[in-house]
Design a protein around this motif. Structure first.
Motif, PDB file in Angstrom:
ATOM      1  N   LEU A 397       0.823  -1.213   0.000  1.00 15.30           N
ATOM      2  CA  LEU A 397       0.000   0.000   0.000  1.00 15.30           C
ATOM      3  C   LEU A 397       0.856   1.262   0.000  1.00 15.30           C
ATOM      4  O   LEU A 397       0.766   2.085  -0.902  1.00 15.30           O
ATOM      5  N   LEU A 398       1.700   1.433   1.021  1.00 18.81           N
ATOM      6  CA  LEU A 398       2.565   2.616   1.053  1.00 18.81           C
ATOM      7  C   LEU A 398       3.577   2.568  -0.092  1.00 18.81           C
ATOM      8  O   LEU A 398       3.827   3.574  -0.763  1.00 18.81           O
ATOM      9  N   GLY A 399       4.134   1.368  -0.337  1.00 12.22           N
ATOM     10  CA  GLY A 399       5.049   1.222  -1.461  1.00 12.22           C
ATOM     11  C   GLY A 399       4.351   1.453  -2.783  1.00 12.22           C
ATOM     12  O   GLY A 399       4.926   2.016  -3.724  1.00 12.22           O
ATOM     13  N   GLY A 400       3.079   1.024  -2.876  1.00 13.63           N
ATOM     14  CA  GLY A 400       2.307   1.259  -4.084  1.00 13.63           C
ATOM     15  C   GLY A 400       2.040   2.734  -4.326  1.00 13.63           C
ATOM     16  O   GLY A 400       2.044   3.201  -5.470  1.00 13.63           O
ATOM     17  N   ALA A 401       1.810   3.493  -3.237  1.00 14.82           N
ATOM     18  CA  ALA A 401       1.619   4.940  -3.372  1.00 14.82           C
ATOM     19  C   ALA A 401       2.898   5.593  -3.901  1.00 14.82           C
ATOM     20  O   ALA A 401       2.849   6.497  -4.753  1.00 14.82           O
ATOM     21  N   PHE A 402       4.044   5.133  -3.382  1.00 17.34           N
ATOM     22  CA  PHE A 402       5.319   5.649  -3.884  1.00 17.34           C
ATOM     23  C   PHE A 402       5.478   5.291  -5.360  1.00 17.34           C
ATOM     24  O   PHE A 402       5.955   6.116  -6.164  1.00 17.34           O
ATOM     25  N   PHE A 403       5.119   4.082  -5.738  1.00 12.89           N
ATOM     26  CA  PHE A 403       5.168   3.608  -7.121  1.00 12.89           C
ATOM     27  C   PHE A 403       4.437   4.585  -8.030  1.00 12.89           C
ATOM     28  O   PHE A 403       4.976   5.042  -9.058  1.00 12.89           O
ATOM     29  N   TRP A 404       3.208   4.945  -7.664  1.00 11.29           N
ATOM     30  CA  TRP A 404       2.403   5.853  -8.484  1.00 11.29           C
ATOM     31  C   TRP A 404       3.051   7.232  -8.572  1.00 11.29           C
ATOM     32  O   TRP A 404       3.173   7.812  -9.657  1.00 11.29           O
ATOM     33  N   LEU A 405       3.480   7.750  -7.429  1.00 11.70           N
ATOM     34  CA  LEU A 405       4.105   9.079  -7.408  1.00 11.70           C
ATOM     35  C   LEU A 405       5.380   9.096  -8.239  1.00 11.70           C
ATOM     36  O   LEU A 405       5.605  10.005  -9.059  1.00 11.70           O
ATOM     37  N   ASP A 406       6.217   8.092  -8.051  1.00 13.78           N
ATOM     38  CA  ASP A 406       7.514   8.037  -8.718  1.00 13.78           C
ATOM     39  C   ASP A 406       7.357   7.915 -10.232  1.00 13.78           C
ATOM     40  O   ASP A 406       8.105   8.551 -10.991  1.00 13.78           O
ATOM     41  N   GLN A 407       6.400   7.119 -10.685  1.00 13.15           N
ATOM     42  CA  GLN A 407       6.277   6.851 -12.112  1.00 13.15           C
ATOM     43  C   GLN A 407       5.308   7.780 -12.831  1.00 13.15           C
ATOM     44  O   GLN A 407       5.567   8.199 -13.953  1.00 13.15           O
ATOM     45  N   ASN A 408       4.193   8.120 -12.195  1.00  7.47           N
ATOM     46  CA  ASN A 408       3.178   8.922 -12.875  1.00  7.47           C
ATOM     47  C   ASN A 408       3.474  10.416 -12.842  1.00  7.47           C
ATOM     48  O   ASN A 408       3.189  11.134 -13.809  1.00  7.47           O
ATOM     49  N   LEU A 409       4.029  10.887 -11.739  1.00  6.72           N
ATOM     50  CA  LEU A 409       4.284  12.324 -11.613  1.00  6.72           C
ATOM     51  C   LEU A 409       5.738  12.696 -11.852  1.00  6.72           C
ATOM     52  O   LEU A 409       6.027  13.746 -12.442  1.00  6.72           O
ATOM     53  N   LEU A 410       6.658  11.857 -11.400  1.00  8.77           N
ATOM     54  CA  LEU A 410       8.071  12.221 -11.444  1.00  8.77           C
ATOM     55  C   LEU A 410       8.856  11.472 -12.516  1.00  8.77           C
ATOM     56  O   LEU A 410      10.030  11.778 -12.735  1.00  8.77           O
ATOM     57  N   ALA A 411       8.225  10.495 -13.171  1.00  7.72           N
ATOM     58  CA  ALA A 411       8.863   9.739 -14.264  1.00  7.72           C
ATOM     59  C   ALA A 411      10.212   9.157 -13.864  1.00  7.72           C
ATOM     60  O   ALA A 411      11.148   9.111 -14.663  1.00  7.72           O
ATOM     61  N   GLY A 412      10.319   8.728 -12.597  1.00  2.99           N
ATOM     62  CA  GLY A 412      11.541   8.075 -12.138  1.00  2.99           C
ATOM     63  C   GLY A 412      12.733   8.997 -11.969  1.00  2.99           C
ATOM     64  O   GLY A 412      13.879   8.526 -11.953  1.00  2.99           O
ATOM     65  N   ARG A 413      12.487  10.311 -11.808  1.00  2.25           N
ATOM     66  CA  ARG A 413      13.597  11.276 -11.758  1.00  2.25           C
ATOM     67  C   ARG A 413      13.984  11.697 -10.347  1.00  2.25           C
ATOM     68  O   ARG A 413      14.659  12.720 -10.170  1.00  2.25           O
ATOM     69  N   LEU A 414      13.580  10.963  -9.338  1.00  2.00           N
ATOM     70  CA  LEU A 414      13.989  11.309  -7.976  1.00  2.00           C
ATOM     71  C   LEU A 414      15.511  11.268  -7.862  1.00  2.00           C
ATOM     72  O   LEU A 414      16.166  10.414  -8.466  1.00  2.00           O
ATOM     73  N   PRO A 415      16.098  12.175  -7.065  1.00  2.00           N
ATOM     74  CA  PRO A 415      17.565  12.299  -7.021  1.00  2.00           C
ATOM     75  C   PRO A 415      18.227  11.312  -6.070  1.00  2.00           C
ATOM     76  O   PRO A 415      19.246  11.616  -5.466  1.00  2.00           O
ATOM     77  N   PHE A 416      17.667  10.146  -5.917  1.00  2.00           N
ATOM     78  CA  PHE A 416      18.287   9.116  -5.077  1.00  2.00           C
ATOM     79  C   PHE A 416      17.904   7.750  -5.620  1.00  2.00           C
ATOM     80  O   PHE A 416      16.966   7.609  -6.420  1.00  2.00           O
ATOM     81  N   THR A 417      18.637   6.744  -5.164  1.00  2.00           N
ATOM     82  CA  THR A 417      18.398   5.363  -5.583  1.00  2.00           C
ATOM     83  C   THR A 417      18.296   4.484  -4.351  1.00  2.00           C
ATOM     84  O   THR A 417      19.226   4.434  -3.535  1.00  2.00           O
TER      85      THR A 417
END
Length: 548
Positions: A397-417
């Motif tokens: 659930l929480l990981g899924g919310a991050f999944f949506w945010l990371d891919q739908n809004l940020l297109a995987g461009r967060l500055p960390f791995t």
């Protein structure tokens, strides 16, 4: 032992999508340039496709790049995705469907095709043979050949006609040395030669461990009134608890058939968990069971899959050869798809090989790494790099919310791995510290006992041959795994290969039913002591999948 030797310009181990794409593209490019390049493909299955199992959804652009006229050539790509659902299963009766806007972009499949990867590989095999590729089915690449400088010189196929003690039987045939200027390894997930190459050439230096799931799949023929060709369903949640990764899929093929399966991440901690039983329990959910009622189960199989993604990528080139496809871990864990990347890696390898031939004798394949980093495969995996670690760290659930945010809004461009530095086998907890899991008895209509399922895989091995599941220390299963983990091989294996049995005096022993093995490689991955080495059995042995 003196062996027959044959020589090719290029030898390819594995007739999956990566290996066949490499063979086809080499021949296509060589023909365009007026070159005569000899290519062989070694396939351990009895035929091309016999050991191939995947969901499967296909992104068509990679196949179009290989064969622009794939429609005219009657490629068996199945039906297009017409309707799709992503559901959270809240218990055994309830399913919460996600609205379209809430579905992470990588899980949107419109425009893709529902396929049988086994049948697609059979078709690719025929195209390869038509171009002059020599395909040797039933010949397992058993060991590596080395050049004087330490590079790869080819492979040796397995001996045929040995008894259980390794003695030669009448009709014994020694394995053949297959020598090549370049050898490409496309064995699929956790290939046994890929494992050796990774260790010998330190290919994983600086990368996270590879991470895996076990995928268990069935094919059913269902009532025509319930069949919706092109319908795709993905689920997560029940029956797994919040600390175990995984989920189900159900794809409507043509011909009233559906492919359904369940994936369990092999980083689960509870040694009582049984992936096969989780799949059987999942089929009893109110969202799944009505569809299957009155239907007929046609096929069963299982296979490990890569899910480490970008952080787990090894170096793919080494002196004399390359790792391709799932042998290198190119499945995109955010999309749950990897066929397109396997095809692309094979085509990249072909370009590299032809350039190396043009450069002259002795040229290595080092420029493959540069090509790979400039390819859509690399950018796709990089963009999705944080999805799998987030789901593992924070749950569905929480990981899924991050999944949506990371891919739908940020297109995987967060500055960390995010990283996952612990190997899957290392996270298993003691059996005494974990709750047992009460699995329901099979009803024989929707859920089935394990051996009835194995029978549907059409698995066959020559009975009198050396065991291909080798224990590094025969004492470990009962001295270590039994007291600490209740010997989890009895549960994570989807073919009842491993059993702890007691004699009349109560003395326990581990029985290895190697004849049941469907070549999933899970035991080589999940054994907590890393005591099991999977090796190929006599060529042609194993499952014989048809529409998987």
């Amino acid at each position: 032992m003196e062996r027959e030797s044959v020589a090719f310009d290029v030898a390819i181990v594995g007739a999956g999508p990566a290996g066949l794409a490499a063979a086809i593209k080499i021949k296509q490019l060589a023909g365009e340039r007026g070159l005569d390049v000899s290519v062989c493909v070694l396939e351990k299955g009895s035929e091309v496709g016999a050991h191939i199992l995947s969901g499967a959804l296909l992104e068509i652009k990679a196949l179009e790049a290989l064969f622009p006229a794939w429609r005219d050539l009657q490629a068996p790509v199945g039906v297009t995705v017409a309707e799709e659902e992503l559901c959270y299963l809240a218990g055994s009766q309830h399913a919460v469907k996600f609205p379209d806007f809430a579905v992470p972009k990588p899980l949107r499949n419109h425009g893709h095709y529902v396929v049988s990867l086994a049948n697609l590989c059979r078709w690719l095999g025929k195209q390869a043979e038509g171009l002059g590729v020599d395909i040797f089915a039933g010949f397992a690449a058993d060991s590596l050949l080395y050049r004087e400088d330490g590079g790869i010189a080819g492979v040796v196929t397995g001996d045929m006609g040995l008894d259980k003690q390794g003695r030669q039987k009448p009709g014994f045939q020694a394995g053949i040395e297959v020598r090549a200027k370049y050898t490409l390894f496309a064995e699929g997930c956790h290939g046994h030669l890929g494992k050796q190459l990774t260790e010998r050439y330190c290919l994983r230096e600086g990368a996270d461990p590879q991470h895996y799931g076990i995928g268990i799949k069935e094919v059913w023929k269902i009532d025509a009134a319930k069949h919706r060709p092109g319908n795709v369903l993905h689920t997560f949640g029940w029956p797994l608890d919040g600390s175990s990764e995984g989920g189900g899929f159900l794809y409507h093929l043509d011909g009233q058939q559906v492919a359904l399966g369940f994936i369990v991440g092999l980083n689960y901690a509870n040694p009582h968990l049984n992936p096969y039983q989780e799949m059987q329990r999942w089929k009893l959910h109110a969202k799944i069971k009505p569809l299957l009622e009155g239907g007929t189960r046609l096929a069963y199989g299982a296979r490990a899959l890569n899910k480490g993604g970008w952080q787990s990528l090894p170096r793919m080139s080494f002196p004399g050869g390359l790792l391709l496809g799932c042998d290198a871990g190119l499945l995109n864990p955010a999309k749950l798809r990897g066929i397109h990347n396997a095809l692309r890696s094979g085509m990249l390898a072909a370009e590299t090989v032809l350039e190396s031939f043009a450069a002259g004798d002795g040229a290595e394949l080092d420029n493959f790494e540069q090509k790979f980093r400039a390819s859509p495969i690399y950018s796709e995996l990089y963009q999705a790099r944080n999805v799998a670690p987030a789901l593992s760290k924070w749950g569905p659930l929480l990981g899924g919310a991050f999944f949506w945010l990371d891919q739908n809004l940020l297109a995987g461009r967060l500055p960390f791995t995010l990283r996952k530095p612990r190997a899957d086998h290392a996270v298993l907890k003691a059996a005494a510290a974990c709750p047992p899991i009460d699995y329901p008895c099979p009803d024989g209509k929707i859920s089935f006992d394990l051996m009835a399922s194995v029978a549907l895989s059409n698995t066959h091995h020559e009975a009198d041959q050396p065991c291909h599941l080798q224990l590094r220390d025969a004492d470990v299963p009962l001295a270590v795994n039994w007291p600490q983990y209740a010997e989890p091989a009895q549960r994570y294996c989807p073919a009842k290969v491993y059993e702890v049995v007691a004699d009349a005096n109560g003395n326990r022993g581990l029985v290895i039913n190697a004849q049941n093995c469907v070549h999933c490689k899970t035991c080589d991955i999940k054994d907590p002591a890393q005591n099991i080495d999977w090796r190929p059995p006599e060529g042609g042995g194993g499952p014989n999948y048809t529409n998987m």
